[in-house]
Design a protein around this motif. Structure first.
Motif, PDB file in Angstrom:
ATOM      1  N   LYS A   1      81.713  13.399  71.824  1.00  0.00           N
ATOM      2  CA  LYS A   1      82.901  12.144  72.920  1.00  0.00           C
ATOM      3  C   LYS A   1      81.829  12.421  74.307  1.00  0.00           C
ATOM      4  N   PRO A   2      82.134  13.223  74.711  1.00  0.00           N
ATOM      5  CA  PRO A   2      81.955  13.371  76.748  1.00  0.00           C
ATOM      6  C   PRO A   2      80.728  12.502  76.629  1.00  0.00           C
ATOM      7  N   ALA A   3      79.997  13.229  75.603  1.00  0.00           N
ATOM      8  CA  ALA A   3      78.375  12.741  75.822  1.00  0.00           C
ATOM      9  C   ALA A   3      77.828  11.668  75.132  1.00  0.00           C
ATOM     10  N   LEU A   4      78.630  11.248  74.174  1.00  0.00           N
ATOM     11  CA  LEU A   4      78.786  10.106  73.226  1.00  0.00           C
ATOM     12  C   LEU A   4      78.919   9.350  73.290  1.00  0.00           C
ATOM     13  N   GLY A   5      80.364   9.286  73.942  1.00  0.00           N
ATOM     14  CA  GLY A   5      81.005   7.590  74.063  1.00  0.00           C
ATOM     15  C   GLY A   5      82.168   7.603  73.540  1.00  0.00           C
ATOM     16  N   GLU A   6      82.865   6.418  73.547  1.00  0.00           N
ATOM     17  CA  GLU A   6      83.868   6.619  72.433  1.00  0.00           C
ATOM     18  C   GLU A   6      83.168   6.166  70.791  1.00  0.00           C
ATOM     19  N   ASN A   7      82.116   4.753  70.357  1.00  0.00           N
ATOM     20  CA  ASN A   7      82.168   4.797  69.783  1.00  0.00           C
ATOM     21  C   ASN A   7      80.648   5.243  69.603  1.00  0.00           C
ATOM     22  N   GLY A   8      79.897   6.152  69.867  1.00  0.00           N
ATOM     23  CA  GLY A   8      78.872   6.556  70.105  1.00  0.00           C
ATOM     24  C   GLY A   8      77.616   5.477  70.837  1.00  0.00           C
ATOM     25  N   GLU A   9      78.262   4.974  71.908  1.00  0.00           N
ATOM     26  CA  GLU A   9      77.334   4.465  72.258  1.00  0.00           C
ATOM     27  C   GLU A   9      75.792   4.791  72.778  1.00  0.00           C
ATOM     28  N   ASN A  10      76.074   6.130  72.700  1.00  0.00           N
ATOM     29  CA  ASN A  10      74.616   6.583  73.740  1.00  0.00           C
ATOM     30  C   ASN A  10      73.783   7.118  73.392  1.00  0.00           C
ATOM     31  N   GLY A  11      73.794   7.247  72.201  1.00  0.00           N
ATOM     32  CA  GLY A  11      73.418   7.550  70.707  1.00  0.00           C
ATOM     33  C   GLY A  11      72.318   6.600  70.660  1.00  0.00           C
ATOM     34  N   VAL A  12      71.648   7.391  69.130  1.00  0.00           N
ATOM     35  CA  VAL A  12      71.326   6.622  68.288  1.00  0.00           C
ATOM     36  C   VAL A  12      71.185   6.926  66.832  1.00  0.00           C
ATOM     37  N   MET A  13      72.046   5.971  66.332  1.00  0.00           N
ATOM     38  CA  MET A  13      71.941   6.886  64.547  1.00  0.00           C
ATOM     39  C   MET A  13      70.683   6.306  63.661  1.00  0.00           C
ATOM     40  N   TYR A  14      70.683   7.101  63.066  1.00  0.00           N
ATOM     41  CA  TYR A  14      69.497   7.139  61.836  1.00  0.00           C
ATOM     42  C   TYR A  14      69.989   7.168  60.448  1.00  0.00           C
ATOM     43  N   TYR A  15      69.498   6.282  59.638  1.00  0.00           N
ATOM     44  CA  TYR A  15      69.705   6.411  58.522  1.00  0.00           C
ATOM     45  C   TYR A  15      68.477   7.040  57.619  1.00  0.00           C
ATOM     46  N   LEU A  16      68.624   8.128  56.478  1.00  0.00           N
ATOM     47  CA  LEU A  16      67.124   8.208  56.243  1.00  0.00           C
ATOM     48  C   LEU A  16      67.458   7.394  54.476  1.00  0.00           C
ATOM     49  N   LYS A  17      65.507   6.910  54.694  1.00  0.00           N
ATOM     50  CA  LYS A  17      65.309   5.909  53.729  1.00  0.00           C
ATOM     51  C   LYS A  17      64.538   6.436  52.774  1.00  0.00           C
ATOM     52  N   ASP A  18      64.027   6.379  51.294  1.00  0.00           N
ATOM     53  CA  ASP A  18      62.741   6.305  51.094  1.00  0.00           C
ATOM     54  C   ASP A  18      62.574   7.922  50.854  1.00  0.00           C
ATOM     55  N   ALA A  19      63.880   9.047  50.717  1.00  0.00           N
ATOM     56  CA  ALA A  19      63.696  10.409  51.226  1.00  0.00           C
ATOM     57  C   ALA A  19      63.192  10.873  49.938  1.00  0.00           C
ATOM     58  N   THR A  20      62.840  11.537  49.987  1.00  0.00           N
ATOM     59  CA  THR A  20      62.149  12.803  49.148  1.00  0.00           C
ATOM     60  C   THR A  20      62.794  14.525  49.880  1.00  0.00           C
ATOM     61  N   ALA A  21      63.666  14.432  48.827  1.00  0.00           N
ATOM     62  CA  ALA A  21      64.324  16.328  49.200  1.00  0.00           C
ATOM     63  C   ALA A  21      64.319  16.991  48.590  1.00  0.00           C
ATOM     64  N   SER A  22      63.135  18.578  48.846  1.00  0.00           N
ATOM     65  CA  SER A  22      63.283  19.536  47.716  1.00  0.00           C
ATOM     66  C   SER A  22      63.477  20.614  48.195  1.00  0.00           C
TER      67      SER A  22
END
Length: 132
Positions: free
Chosen positions: A98-119
């Motif tokens: 929280k101290p680095a990212l802010g209350e709602n994570g506004e100082n970070g970039v969120m990514y989701y994994l798409k078209d993933a192949t996990a081996s």
């Protein structure tokens, strides 16, 4: 067990995973630990305005690798999703950020994994492949 949750649980148990991105023709690898299972998707977080976020903006292809008794390799696309509820869910899960990212994570970039192949590999033998 849900396949996405199985992959997420492995990453959680490993605690640290390595993210590989591409810069021009040079691979770049760095350790990460901030991850989230949200709305049925695996999310990772990068701090905003870093080399990693610039590399992902230029080329969404990435690979994630983790080890915990066996190896997990995930080929995927990383898709940016900076809705406040995603950032807040990560901060709620990992309040130390929280101290680095802010209350709602506004100082970070969120990514989701798409078209993933996990081996999953044990030694050098492929044990299981999951696509999501």
């Amino acid at each position: 067990m849900d396949n996405v949750k199985k992959v997420f649980d492995f990453l959680e148990d490993a605690k640290v995973f390595y993210l590989a991105t591409v810069e021009n023709d040079q691979p770049r690898v760095r350790p990460y630990g901030a991850m989230l299972l949200f709305e049925g998707k695996i999310y990772i977080m990068a701090f905003g305005k870093t080399n990693a976020t610039r590399q992902i903006a230029a080329n969404q292809k990435a690979e994630i690798c983790a080890f915990k008794g066996q190896t997990l390799r995930i080929e995927c696309l990383l898709v940016e999703d900076n809705r406040p509820e995603v950032g807040k869910a990560l901060v709620d899960k990992m309040p130390v950020l929280k101290p680095a990212l802010g209350e709602n994570g506004e100082n970070g970039v969120m990514y989701y994994l798409k078209d993933a192949t996990a081996s999953f590999f044990k030694m050098m033998e492929l044990v299981e492949t999951i696509q999501f």
